[in-house]
Design an enzyme around this catalytic site. Structure first.
Site, mmCIF file in Angstrom:
data_model
loop_
_atom_site.group_PDB
_atom_site.id
_atom_site.type_symbol
_atom_site.label_atom_id
_atom_site.label_comp_id
_atom_site.label_asym_id
_atom_site.label_seq_id
_atom_site.Cartn_x
_atom_site.Cartn_y
_atom_site.Cartn_z
ATOM 1 N N GLU A 1 -21.051 20.776 -9.575
ATOM 2 C CA GLU A 1 -21.053 20.155 -10.701
ATOM 3 C C GLU A 1 -21.466 18.637 -10.356
ATOM 4 O OE1 GLU A 1 -19.907 17.282 -13.328
ATOM 5 O OE2 GLU A 1 -17.861 18.435 -12.785
ATOM 6 N N LYS B 1 -12.642 19.838 2.010
ATOM 7 C CA LYS B 1 -12.795 18.283 2.444
ATOM 8 C C LYS B 1 -12.532 17.616 1.151
ATOM 9 C CE LYS B 1 -14.544 14.336 3.471
ATOM 10 N NZ LYS B 1 -14.253 13.799 2.246
ATOM 11 N N GLU C 1 -26.499 6.400 -14.391
ATOM 12 C CA GLU C 1 -25.128 6.659 -14.251
ATOM 13 C C GLU C 1 -24.393 5.248 -13.526
ATOM 14 O OE1 GLU C 1 -22.419 10.436 -13.149
ATOM 15 O OE2 GLU C 1 -23.494 9.656 -11.584
ATOM 16 N N CYS D 1 -16.872 12.823 -15.554
ATOM 17 C CA CYS D 1 -18.283 13.459 -15.434
ATOM 18 C C CYS D 1 -18.584 13.435 -16.712
ATOM 19 C CB CYS D 1 -18.156 14.704 -14.749
ATOM 20 S SG CYS D 1 -17.617 14.830 -13.226
ATOM 21 N N GLY E 1 -19.333 16.350 -7.433
ATOM 22 C CA GLY E 1 -19.614 14.705 -7.161
ATOM 23 C C GLY E 1 -20.841 14.312 -7.295
ATOM 24 N N SER E 2 -21.577 13.498 -6.812
ATOM 25 C CA SER E 2 -22.718 12.655 -7.120
ATOM 26 C C SER E 2 -23.844 13.729 -6.958
ATOM 27 C CB SER E 2 -22.998 11.447 -6.425
ATOM 28 O OG SER E 2 -23.237 11.818 -4.931
ATOM 29 N N VAL F 1 -25.731 13.161 -3.245
ATOM 30 C CA VAL F 1 -25.046 13.843 -2.210
ATOM 31 C C VAL F 1 -25.297 15.258 -2.487
ATOM 32 C CG1 VAL F 1 -22.915 14.419 -1.161
ATOM 33 C CG2 VAL F 1 -23.233 12.115 -1.805
#
Length: 541
Positions: free
Chosen positions: A293, A212, A425, A327, A265-266, A269
Protein backbone atom coordinates in the site's frame (compact mmCIF):
# COMPACT_ATOMS: atom_id res chain seq x y z
CA UNK A 1 -3.24 -33.09 17.84
CA UNK A 2 -6.56 -31.34 17.21
CA UNK A 3 -9.74 -33.05 18.40
CA UNK A 4 -12.47 -30.67 17.32
CA UNK A 5 -13.64 -28.04 14.89
CA UNK A 6 -13.19 -24.63 16.47
CA UNK A 7 -14.68 -21.18 15.97
CA UNK A 8 -12.81 -18.08 17.12
CA UNK A 9 -14.72 -15.50 19.18
CA UNK A 10 -16.90 -13.24 17.04
CA UNK A 11 -14.85 -10.07 16.42
CA UNK A 12 -16.32 -6.73 17.40
CA UNK A 13 -14.65 -3.38 16.71
CA UNK A 14 -12.91 -1.98 19.78
CA UNK A 15 -14.75 1.07 21.21
CA UNK A 16 -12.86 4.35 21.03
CA UNK A 17 -12.27 5.92 24.43
CA UNK A 18 -13.05 9.64 24.74
CA UNK A 19 -10.26 10.85 27.07
CA UNK A 20 -12.63 13.62 28.12
CA UNK A 21 -11.59 15.89 31.02
CA UNK A 22 -12.08 14.10 34.32
CA UNK A 23 -12.27 10.62 32.75
CA UNK A 24 -10.18 7.81 34.26
CA UNK A 25 -8.56 7.03 30.90
CA UNK A 26 -7.36 10.64 30.62
CA UNK A 27 -5.69 10.56 34.02
CA UNK A 28 -4.11 7.21 33.19
CA UNK A 29 -2.64 8.27 29.82
CA UNK A 30 -1.37 11.56 31.26
CA UNK A 31 0.54 9.64 33.91
CA UNK A 32 2.04 7.32 31.28
CA UNK A 33 3.00 10.27 29.08
CA UNK A 34 4.80 11.83 32.03
CA UNK A 35 6.60 8.57 32.78
CA UNK A 36 7.74 7.99 29.20
CA UNK A 37 8.75 11.63 28.65
CA UNK A 38 11.09 11.35 31.61
CA UNK A 39 12.57 7.99 30.57
CA UNK A 40 15.20 7.18 27.98
CA UNK A 41 14.76 3.77 26.35
CA UNK A 42 17.56 1.61 24.96
CA UNK A 43 15.91 -0.31 22.10
CA UNK A 44 17.70 -3.45 20.90
CA UNK A 45 17.11 -5.67 17.91
CA UNK A 46 14.97 -8.72 18.60
CA UNK A 47 16.21 -11.85 16.83
CA UNK A 48 15.16 -15.43 17.59
CA UNK A 49 13.54 -14.32 20.83
CA UNK A 50 16.64 -12.54 22.14
CA UNK A 51 17.59 -8.89 22.51
CA UNK A 52 20.62 -7.97 20.42
CA UNK A 53 22.61 -4.77 20.90
CA UNK A 54 25.09 -3.79 18.22
CA UNK A 55 26.45 -0.62 19.83
CA UNK A 56 25.71 1.28 16.63
CA UNK A 57 22.89 3.54 17.80
CA UNK A 58 20.72 6.43 16.72
CA UNK A 59 18.65 8.78 18.90
CA UNK A 60 14.86 8.86 19.05
CA UNK A 61 13.25 12.30 19.44
CA UNK A 62 9.82 13.87 19.76
CA UNK A 63 8.88 15.53 16.45
CA UNK A 64 7.07 18.31 18.34
CA UNK A 65 10.14 18.87 20.54
CA UNK A 66 13.10 17.54 18.56
CA UNK A 67 15.56 18.49 21.27
CA UNK A 68 13.91 15.98 23.61
CA UNK A 69 15.56 12.56 23.23
CA UNK A 70 13.35 9.63 24.27
CA UNK A 71 16.12 7.07 23.88
CA UNK A 72 18.39 5.34 21.41
CA UNK A 73 17.94 2.33 19.16
CA UNK A 74 20.48 -0.13 17.85
CA UNK A 75 20.95 -0.60 14.11
CA UNK A 76 21.21 -3.98 12.43
CA UNK A 77 24.15 -4.73 10.19
CA UNK A 78 24.73 -7.49 7.69
CA UNK A 79 25.40 -10.12 10.36
CA UNK A 80 22.22 -9.32 12.27
CA UNK A 81 20.08 -9.40 9.13
CA UNK A 82 21.53 -12.80 8.27
CA UNK A 83 20.80 -13.99 11.81
CA UNK A 84 17.19 -12.80 11.53
CA UNK A 85 16.66 -14.68 8.28
CA UNK A 86 18.25 -17.80 9.77
CA UNK A 87 15.93 -17.46 12.77
CA UNK A 88 12.89 -17.54 10.49
CA UNK A 89 14.13 -20.80 8.98
CA UNK A 90 14.71 -22.35 12.39
CA UNK A 91 11.26 -21.39 13.62
CA UNK A 92 9.30 -22.12 10.44
CA UNK A 93 8.65 -25.84 10.77
CA UNK A 94 7.34 -25.78 14.31
CA UNK A 95 5.31 -22.61 13.74
CA UNK A 96 3.55 -23.84 10.60
CA UNK A 97 2.78 -27.18 12.24
CA UNK A 98 1.21 -25.49 15.25
CA UNK A 99 -2.60 -25.93 14.98
CA UNK A 100 -4.13 -22.83 13.48
CA UNK A 101 -6.34 -22.19 16.48
CA UNK A 102 -3.26 -22.05 18.72
CA UNK A 103 -1.66 -19.42 16.49
CA UNK A 104 -4.91 -17.45 16.54
CA UNK A 105 -5.03 -17.72 20.32
CA UNK A 106 -1.66 -15.98 20.58
CA UNK A 107 -2.87 -12.95 18.64
CA UNK A 108 -6.23 -12.92 20.39
CA UNK A 109 -4.24 -12.72 23.62
CA UNK A 110 -2.23 -9.85 22.09
CA UNK A 111 -5.54 -8.05 21.50
CA UNK A 112 -6.55 -8.49 25.14
CA UNK A 113 -3.17 -7.27 26.38
CA UNK A 114 -3.39 -4.23 24.11
CA UNK A 115 -6.93 -3.51 25.24
CA UNK A 116 -5.75 -3.62 28.84
CA UNK A 117 -2.26 -3.24 30.29
CA UNK A 118 -0.49 -2.23 27.06
CA UNK A 119 -3.02 0.37 25.90
CA UNK A 120 -1.50 3.37 27.66
CA UNK A 121 2.04 2.25 26.95
CA UNK A 122 1.56 1.91 23.19
CA UNK A 123 -0.66 4.98 22.89
CA UNK A 124 1.77 7.18 24.83
CA UNK A 125 4.72 5.93 22.78
CA UNK A 126 2.78 6.74 19.60
CA UNK A 127 1.94 10.21 20.86
CA UNK A 128 5.48 11.08 21.91
CA UNK A 129 7.33 9.37 19.06
CA UNK A 130 4.98 10.18 16.17
CA UNK A 131 3.28 13.39 17.44
CA UNK A 132 -0.24 11.99 17.38
CA UNK A 133 -2.93 13.55 19.53
CA UNK A 134 -4.50 11.26 22.09
CA UNK A 135 -7.52 10.70 19.83
CA UNK A 136 -5.39 9.89 16.80
CA UNK A 137 -3.28 7.50 18.87
CA UNK A 138 -6.33 5.84 20.37
CA UNK A 139 -7.98 5.10 17.03
CA UNK A 140 -4.66 3.89 15.60
CA UNK A 141 -2.36 2.17 18.06
CA UNK A 142 -5.13 0.86 20.30
CA UNK A 143 -8.44 0.33 18.49
CA UNK A 144 -7.31 -0.45 14.95
CA UNK A 145 -4.54 -2.80 16.00
CA UNK A 146 -6.86 -4.63 18.42
CA UNK A 147 -9.28 -4.95 15.51
CA UNK A 148 -6.56 -6.31 13.23
CA UNK A 149 -5.69 -9.05 15.73
CA UNK A 150 -9.30 -10.08 16.36
CA UNK A 151 -10.59 -9.86 12.80
CA UNK A 152 -7.52 -11.53 11.32
CA UNK A 153 -8.09 -14.50 13.60
CA UNK A 154 -11.68 -14.72 12.31
CA UNK A 155 -10.52 -14.35 8.70
CA UNK A 156 -7.95 -17.10 9.22
CA UNK A 157 -10.63 -19.43 10.56
CA UNK A 158 -12.80 -18.61 7.53
CA UNK A 159 -9.97 -19.38 5.11
CA UNK A 160 -9.20 -22.71 6.74
CA UNK A 161 -12.89 -23.66 6.61
CA UNK A 162 -13.06 -23.20 2.83
CA UNK A 163 -13.12 -26.71 1.40
CA UNK A 164 -14.02 -28.18 -2.02
CA UNK A 165 -16.87 -30.60 -2.78
CA UNK A 166 -16.16 -34.32 -3.20
CA UNK A 167 -17.64 -36.76 -5.69
CA UNK A 168 -18.73 -40.25 -4.57
CA UNK A 169 -15.82 -42.51 -3.72
CA UNK A 170 -13.31 -39.74 -3.05
CA UNK A 171 -12.48 -37.00 -0.56
CA UNK A 172 -11.19 -33.62 -1.73
CA UNK A 173 -9.41 -31.40 0.77
CA UNK A 174 -7.71 -28.01 0.53
CA UNK A 175 -4.72 -27.26 2.69
CA UNK A 176 -3.86 -23.58 3.16
CA UNK A 177 -0.10 -23.73 3.63
CA UNK A 178 2.12 -20.82 4.64
CA UNK A 179 4.54 -19.56 2.03
CA UNK A 180 7.78 -21.47 1.49
CA UNK A 181 10.24 -19.06 3.06
CA UNK A 182 9.96 -15.88 5.15
CA UNK A 183 7.94 -12.69 4.71
CA UNK A 184 9.65 -9.29 4.85
CA UNK A 185 7.51 -6.68 6.65
CA UNK A 186 8.60 -3.13 5.83
CA UNK A 187 6.48 -0.78 7.94
CA UNK A 188 5.74 2.99 7.84
CA UNK A 189 5.96 5.81 10.36
CA UNK A 190 2.39 7.03 10.30
CA UNK A 191 0.35 4.16 11.77
CA UNK A 192 1.40 2.02 14.71
CA UNK A 193 -1.46 -0.32 13.79
CA UNK A 194 0.04 -0.91 10.35
CA UNK A 195 3.42 -1.55 11.95
CA UNK A 196 1.76 -4.24 14.05
CA UNK A 197 -0.40 -5.70 11.29
CA UNK A 198 2.21 -6.07 8.55
CA UNK A 199 4.27 -8.69 10.44
CA UNK A 200 1.39 -10.29 12.36
CA UNK A 201 -1.02 -10.91 9.46
CA UNK A 202 1.42 -13.26 7.66
CA UNK A 203 2.44 -14.79 11.00
CA UNK A 204 -1.10 -15.76 11.94
CA UNK A 205 -1.21 -17.80 8.72
CA UNK A 206 1.89 -19.75 9.74
CA UNK A 207 4.62 -17.61 8.15
CA UNK A 208 7.78 -16.39 9.84
CA UNK A 209 8.76 -12.76 9.44
CA UNK A 210 11.68 -10.35 9.22
CA UNK A 211 10.36 -6.95 10.34
CA UNK A 212 12.12 -3.70 9.38
CA UNK A 213 10.41 -0.78 11.19
CA UNK A 214 10.53 2.89 10.21
CA UNK A 215 13.36 4.79 11.90
CA UNK A 216 10.87 7.35 13.26
CA UNK A 217 8.54 4.89 15.01
CA UNK A 218 10.97 2.78 17.01
CA UNK A 219 9.54 3.80 20.38
CA UNK A 220 6.01 2.51 19.71
CA UNK A 221 7.18 -0.42 17.59
CA UNK A 222 9.42 -1.69 20.37
CA UNK A 223 6.38 -1.68 22.65
CA UNK A 224 4.71 -3.95 20.09
CA UNK A 225 7.69 -6.31 20.15
CA UNK A 226 7.24 -6.56 23.91
CA UNK A 227 3.51 -7.15 23.38
CA UNK A 228 4.16 -9.99 20.93
CA UNK A 229 6.62 -11.58 23.32
CA UNK A 230 4.20 -11.46 26.25
CA UNK A 231 1.35 -12.77 24.09
CA UNK A 232 3.42 -15.88 23.36
CA UNK A 233 4.77 -15.44 19.83
CA UNK A 234 7.59 -18.04 19.74
CA UNK A 235 11.23 -17.11 19.14
CA UNK A 236 12.12 -16.61 15.49
CA UNK A 237 8.58 -16.06 14.27
CA UNK A 238 8.75 -12.22 14.22
CA UNK A 239 12.27 -10.76 14.15
CA UNK A 240 12.74 -7.01 14.66
CA UNK A 241 15.66 -5.37 12.84
CA UNK A 242 15.81 -1.55 12.77
CA UNK A 243 18.46 -0.20 10.45
CA UNK A 244 19.18 1.52 7.13
CA UNK A 245 16.25 0.64 4.88
CA UNK A 246 17.98 0.34 1.51
CA UNK A 247 20.88 -1.73 2.85
CA UNK A 248 18.68 -4.13 4.80
CA UNK A 249 16.14 -4.49 2.00
CA UNK A 250 18.85 -5.29 -0.54
CA UNK A 251 20.22 -8.07 1.65
CA UNK A 252 16.81 -9.53 2.42
CA UNK A 253 15.56 -9.44 -1.16
CA UNK A 254 18.66 -11.24 -2.43
CA UNK A 255 18.07 -14.23 -0.15
CA UNK A 256 16.71 -17.41 -1.70
CA UNK A 257 14.29 -17.85 1.20
CA UNK A 258 12.54 -14.52 0.53
CA UNK A 259 8.90 -15.49 -0.09
CA UNK A 260 7.04 -12.21 0.06
CA UNK A 261 6.92 -8.61 1.17
CA UNK A 262 4.22 -6.83 3.18
CA UNK A 263 4.82 -3.13 2.64
CA UNK A 264 3.36 0.28 3.38
CA UNK A 265 5.27 3.37 2.33
CA UNK A 266 6.13 5.55 -0.61
CA UNK A 267 5.39 4.60 -4.20
CA UNK A 268 8.96 5.30 -5.31
CA UNK A 269 10.48 2.96 -2.74
CA UNK A 270 7.95 0.25 -3.58
CA UNK A 271 8.70 0.55 -7.28
CA UNK A 272 12.40 0.13 -6.50
CA UNK A 273 11.71 -2.94 -4.38
CA UNK A 274 9.58 -4.48 -7.14
CA UNK A 275 12.42 -3.97 -9.61
CA UNK A 276 14.94 -5.56 -7.25
CA UNK A 277 12.66 -8.55 -6.80
CA UNK A 278 12.43 -8.88 -10.58
CA UNK A 279 16.21 -8.70 -10.90
CA UNK A 280 16.55 -11.52 -8.34
CA UNK A 281 13.89 -13.89 -9.65
CA UNK A 282 16.46 -16.53 -10.61
CA UNK A 283 17.54 -16.74 -6.95
CA UNK A 284 14.19 -17.64 -5.40
CA UNK A 285 12.58 -20.94 -4.60
CA UNK A 286 9.26 -19.56 -5.85
CA UNK A 287 7.51 -16.38 -6.99
CA UNK A 288 7.39 -13.94 -4.05
CA UNK A 289 4.11 -12.42 -2.97
CA UNK A 290 4.30 -8.64 -3.40
CA UNK A 291 1.76 -6.80 -1.28
CA UNK A 292 2.04 -3.04 -0.94
CA UNK A 293 0.00 0.00 0.00
CA UNK A 294 1.76 3.11 -1.24
CA UNK A 295 1.02 6.78 -1.98
CA UNK A 296 -2.11 8.79 -2.48
CA UNK A 297 -3.40 12.11 -3.74
CA UNK A 298 -6.79 11.74 -2.18
CA UNK A 299 -9.67 13.92 -3.29
CA UNK A 300 -12.83 15.57 -2.08
CA UNK A 301 -15.28 16.36 -4.86
CA UNK A 302 -18.23 18.60 -4.09
CA UNK A 303 -21.30 18.78 -6.31
CA UNK A 304 -23.14 22.14 -6.41
CA UNK A 305 -25.85 20.53 -4.27
CA UNK A 306 -23.44 19.78 -1.40
CA UNK A 307 -24.22 21.22 2.03
CA UNK A 308 -21.51 23.85 2.67
CA UNK A 309 -20.83 23.30 6.36
CA UNK A 310 -20.63 19.50 6.08
CA UNK A 311 -18.27 19.99 3.17
CA UNK A 312 -16.02 22.36 5.11
CA UNK A 313 -15.84 20.01 8.10
CA UNK A 314 -15.04 17.04 5.84
CA UNK A 315 -12.22 19.10 4.34
CA UNK A 316 -10.86 20.12 7.74
CA UNK A 317 -10.96 16.68 9.29
CA UNK A 318 -10.00 14.85 6.14
CA UNK A 319 -6.99 17.02 5.37
CA UNK A 320 -5.54 18.05 8.72
CA UNK A 321 -5.98 15.31 11.32
CA UNK A 322 -2.53 13.93 12.17
CA UNK A 323 -1.12 16.81 10.13
CA UNK A 324 -2.24 15.19 6.89
CA UNK A 325 0.21 12.32 7.41
CA UNK A 326 -2.29 9.64 6.49
CA UNK A 327 -2.27 7.67 3.26
CA UNK A 328 -5.95 8.55 3.03
CA UNK A 329 -5.73 12.26 3.92
CA UNK A 330 -7.52 14.66 1.59
CA UNK A 331 -4.95 16.72 -0.26
CA UNK A 332 -6.95 18.04 -3.24
CA UNK A 333 -10.50 19.30 -3.38
CA UNK A 334 -12.79 20.33 -6.24
CA UNK A 335 -15.37 22.91 -5.13
CA UNK A 336 -18.05 24.53 -7.33
CA UNK A 337 -17.82 28.30 -7.70
CA UNK A 338 -21.30 28.77 -6.22
CA UNK A 339 -20.20 27.19 -2.92
CA UNK A 340 -16.58 28.27 -2.61
CA UNK A 341 -17.16 31.66 -0.96
CA UNK A 342 -19.27 30.22 1.85
CA UNK A 343 -17.11 27.11 2.26
CA UNK A 344 -13.96 29.24 2.44
CA UNK A 345 -15.51 31.44 5.12
CA UNK A 346 -16.53 28.43 7.23
CA UNK A 347 -13.16 26.72 6.78
CA UNK A 348 -11.26 29.91 7.67
CA UNK A 349 -13.35 30.44 10.79
CA UNK A 350 -13.01 26.84 11.96
CA UNK A 351 -9.26 26.62 11.31
CA UNK A 352 -8.80 29.82 13.30
CA UNK A 353 -9.95 27.82 16.33
CA UNK A 354 -7.61 24.88 15.67
CA UNK A 355 -4.65 24.85 18.07
CA UNK A 356 -1.25 23.41 17.18
CA UNK A 357 1.46 22.25 19.58
CA UNK A 358 2.69 19.53 21.92
CA UNK A 359 0.43 16.46 21.99
CA UNK A 360 0.64 16.41 25.78
CA UNK A 361 -1.57 19.51 25.75
CA UNK A 362 -4.93 17.93 24.97
CA UNK A 363 -6.34 21.21 23.67
CA UNK A 364 -4.13 20.88 20.58
CA UNK A 365 -5.80 19.45 17.48
CA UNK A 366 -2.66 19.18 15.35
CA UNK A 367 1.01 18.76 16.13
CA UNK A 368 4.30 18.43 14.28
CA UNK A 369 5.36 16.63 11.12
CA UNK A 370 7.43 13.52 11.61
CA UNK A 371 10.90 14.86 10.72
CA UNK A 372 12.98 17.53 9.02
CA UNK A 373 12.61 16.00 5.58
CA UNK A 374 8.80 16.09 5.78
CA UNK A 375 8.95 19.68 7.03
CA UNK A 376 11.21 20.74 4.17
CA UNK A 377 9.01 19.09 1.54
CA UNK A 378 5.84 20.80 2.73
CA UNK A 379 7.45 24.18 3.41
CA UNK A 380 8.97 24.14 -0.06
CA UNK A 381 5.57 23.53 -1.66
CA UNK A 382 4.00 26.34 0.37
CA UNK A 383 6.80 28.76 -0.51
CA UNK A 384 6.44 27.97 -4.22
CA UNK A 385 2.68 28.52 -4.02
CA UNK A 386 3.21 31.92 -2.39
CA UNK A 387 5.49 32.90 -5.27
CA UNK A 388 3.42 31.38 -8.08
CA UNK A 389 1.07 33.15 -10.45
CA UNK A 390 -0.93 29.90 -10.70
CA UNK A 391 -1.74 29.53 -7.00
CA UNK A 392 -2.62 31.47 -3.88
CA UNK A 393 -2.22 30.53 -0.20
CA UNK A 394 -5.65 31.43 1.17
CA UNK A 395 -5.43 29.97 4.70
CA UNK A 396 -2.38 29.34 6.90
CA UNK A 397 1.03 28.91 5.36
CA UNK A 398 3.22 29.54 8.41
CA UNK A 399 6.13 27.17 9.11
CA UNK A 400 8.48 26.90 12.10
CA UNK A 401 11.00 24.15 12.84
CA UNK A 402 12.88 25.90 15.66
CA UNK A 403 11.51 23.56 18.34
CA UNK A 404 9.34 21.08 16.47
CA UNK A 405 8.52 20.43 12.83
CA UNK A 406 5.42 22.61 12.80
CA UNK A 407 3.52 23.59 9.66
CA UNK A 408 0.23 25.38 10.07
CA UNK A 409 -2.79 23.80 8.37
CA UNK A 410 -2.64 25.37 4.94
CA UNK A 411 -5.13 25.77 2.11
CA UNK A 412 -3.84 26.63 -1.36
CA UNK A 413 -6.21 27.70 -4.10
CA UNK A 414 -4.93 26.45 -7.42
CA UNK A 415 -5.78 28.74 -10.31
CA UNK A 416 -5.00 26.00 -12.83
CA UNK A 417 -6.40 22.48 -12.37
CA UNK A 418 -3.07 20.71 -12.70
CA UNK A 419 -1.00 22.94 -10.47
CA UNK A 420 1.77 20.91 -8.80
CA UNK A 421 0.05 20.49 -5.42
CA UNK A 422 -3.04 19.13 -7.17
CA UNK A 423 -0.88 16.34 -8.59
CA UNK A 424 2.07 15.63 -6.29
CA UNK A 425 1.87 13.90 -2.92
CA UNK A 426 3.11 16.05 -0.02
CA UNK A 427 2.02 13.96 2.98
CA UNK A 428 1.43 16.96 5.18
CA UNK A 429 -1.16 19.55 6.29
CA UNK A 430 -1.61 21.14 2.87
CA UNK A 431 -4.96 21.00 1.04
CA UNK A 432 -5.18 22.40 -2.48
CA UNK A 433 -8.55 23.55 -3.80
CA UNK A 434 -9.53 24.00 -7.43
CA UNK A 435 -12.72 26.00 -7.96
CA UNK A 436 -14.69 24.84 -10.98
CA UNK A 437 -17.62 26.39 -12.83
CA UNK A 438 -20.88 24.79 -11.72
CA UNK A 439 -21.88 23.81 -15.23
CA UNK A 440 -18.59 21.90 -15.67
CA UNK A 441 -19.50 19.03 -13.34
CA UNK A 442 -18.92 16.31 -15.93
CA UNK A 443 -15.61 17.84 -17.05
CA UNK A 444 -14.56 17.96 -13.40
CA UNK A 445 -15.27 14.25 -12.98
CA UNK A 446 -12.82 13.61 -15.82
CA UNK A 447 -10.32 15.98 -14.20
CA UNK A 448 -10.50 14.18 -10.84
CA UNK A 449 -9.91 10.83 -12.53
CA UNK A 450 -6.95 11.87 -14.67
CA UNK A 451 -5.03 14.44 -12.62
CA UNK A 452 -3.25 12.05 -10.25
CA UNK A 453 -1.36 8.80 -10.77
CA UNK A 454 -2.77 7.53 -7.47
CA UNK A 455 -6.07 5.84 -6.67
CA UNK A 456 -6.31 5.33 -2.92
CA UNK A 457 -9.24 7.25 -1.38
CA UNK A 458 -11.74 9.84 -2.48
CA UNK A 459 -15.04 11.36 -1.45
CA UNK A 460 -18.03 12.91 -3.18
CA UNK A 461 -20.40 15.23 -1.32
CA UNK A 462 -23.83 15.90 -2.79
CA UNK A 463 -27.51 16.07 -1.91
CA UNK A 464 -28.38 15.05 -5.47
CA UNK A 465 -28.64 11.25 -5.72
CA UNK A 466 -28.19 11.31 -9.47
CA UNK A 467 -24.89 13.16 -9.08
CA UNK A 468 -23.73 10.62 -6.50
CA UNK A 469 -24.53 7.77 -8.90
CA UNK A 470 -22.77 9.57 -11.73
CA UNK A 471 -19.63 10.25 -9.65
CA UNK A 472 -19.53 6.72 -8.26
CA UNK A 473 -19.49 5.35 -11.79
CA UNK A 474 -17.14 7.90 -13.36
CA UNK A 475 -14.62 7.54 -10.52
CA UNK A 476 -14.81 3.74 -10.36
CA UNK A 477 -11.03 3.33 -10.71
CA UNK A 478 -10.02 6.60 -9.04
CA UNK A 479 -10.12 5.28 -5.47
CA UNK A 480 -9.98 1.90 -3.78
CA UNK A 481 -11.90 3.40 -0.85
CA UNK A 482 -14.71 5.73 -1.94
CA UNK A 483 -16.79 7.81 0.47
CA UNK A 484 -20.18 9.40 -0.05
CA UNK A 485 -20.97 12.50 2.04
CA UNK A 486 -18.02 11.88 4.34
CA UNK A 487 -14.33 12.65 4.60
CA UNK A 488 -12.03 10.21 2.74
CA UNK A 489 -10.32 8.94 5.90
CA UNK A 490 -11.15 6.63 8.78
CA UNK A 491 -11.45 3.12 7.33
CA UNK A 492 -12.42 0.61 10.02
CA UNK A 493 -11.15 -2.98 10.09
CA UNK A 494 -13.90 -5.40 9.07
CA UNK A 495 -16.07 -2.56 7.76
CA UNK A 496 -14.10 -0.77 5.04
CA UNK A 497 -11.21 -2.95 3.78
CA UNK A 498 -8.40 -0.54 2.94
CA UNK A 499 -6.24 -0.23 -0.16
CA UNK A 500 -5.99 1.32 -3.60
CA UNK A 501 -4.70 0.59 -7.08
CA UNK A 502 -2.83 2.47 -9.81
CA UNK A 503 0.24 4.00 -8.10
CA UNK A 504 -1.37 3.47 -4.68
CA UNK A 505 -0.49 -0.20 -4.40
CA UNK A 506 -1.63 -3.73 -5.03
CA UNK A 507 -5.07 -3.20 -3.40
CA UNK A 508 -4.86 -6.30 -1.22
CA UNK A 509 -7.18 -4.73 1.33
CA UNK A 510 -5.79 -4.75 4.86
CA UNK A 511 -8.58 -5.35 7.33
CA UNK A 512 -10.24 -8.06 5.25
CA UNK A 513 -9.94 -11.72 4.33
CA UNK A 514 -8.44 -10.66 0.99
CA UNK A 515 -5.15 -9.71 2.65
CA UNK A 516 -4.88 -12.93 4.67
CA UNK A 517 -5.32 -15.01 1.52
CA UNK A 518 -2.12 -13.54 0.13
CA UNK A 519 -0.08 -15.27 2.85
CA UNK A 520 -1.09 -18.84 2.07
CA UNK A 521 -0.27 -21.22 -0.76
CA UNK A 522 -3.10 -23.75 -1.18
CA UNK A 523 -2.52 -27.46 -1.75
CA UNK A 524 -5.37 -29.60 -3.12
CA UNK A 525 -5.45 -33.18 -1.80
CA UNK A 526 -7.59 -35.85 -3.47
CA UNK A 527 -8.02 -39.23 -1.82
CA UNK A 528 -9.68 -42.11 -3.71
CA UNK A 529 -11.17 -44.81 -1.46
CA UNK A 530 -11.47 -47.59 -4.02
CA UNK A 531 -8.65 -47.17 -6.61
CA UNK A 532 -9.12 -48.43 -10.16
CA UNK A 533 -7.76 -51.90 -10.97
CA UNK A 534 -8.15 -51.79 -14.76
CA UNK A 535 -6.77 -49.22 -17.16
CA UNK A 536 -9.59 -49.75 -19.73
CA UNK A 537 -12.39 -47.16 -20.07
CA UNK A 538 -15.90 -48.24 -21.13
CA UNK A 539 -15.65 -46.49 -24.51
CA UNK A 540 -13.05 -49.07 -25.56
CA UNK A 541 -15.63 -51.89 -25.46
Amino acid sequence: MTHGKFNVPLPVNEPVRSYAPGSPERASIEAELERQANTQVDVPLYINGKEVRTGNTKPMVMPHDHGHVTGHYHLAGEAEVAAAMDATSSAAREWERMPWQERCAIFLRAAELLEGPYRDKVNAATMLGQSKTVHQAEIDSACELIDFFRYNAAFAAQIYSEQPVSSPGMWNRLEHRPLEGFVFALTPFNFTSIAGNLPSAPAIMGNTVVWKPSKTTILSNWALVELFHEAGVPPGVINFIPGPAAQLADQVIRDRRFAGIHYTGSTGVFNGIWKKIGDNMANYAGYPRIVGETGGKDFILAHPSAEPRSLAIAMLRGAFEFQGQKCSAASRAYIPKSLWGEVREILTAELAQVKMGDVRDFSNYVSALIDQSAFNTNKGAIDRAKASADAEVVIGGNCDDSKGYFIEPTVIQALTPRYETMENELFGPVLTVFVYEDEQWEETLELVDTTSEYALTGAVLSRDRGAIVQATDALRYSAGNFYVNDKPTGAVVGQQPFGGARASGTNDKAGSILNLQRWVSPRAIKETFNPATDWRYPFLG
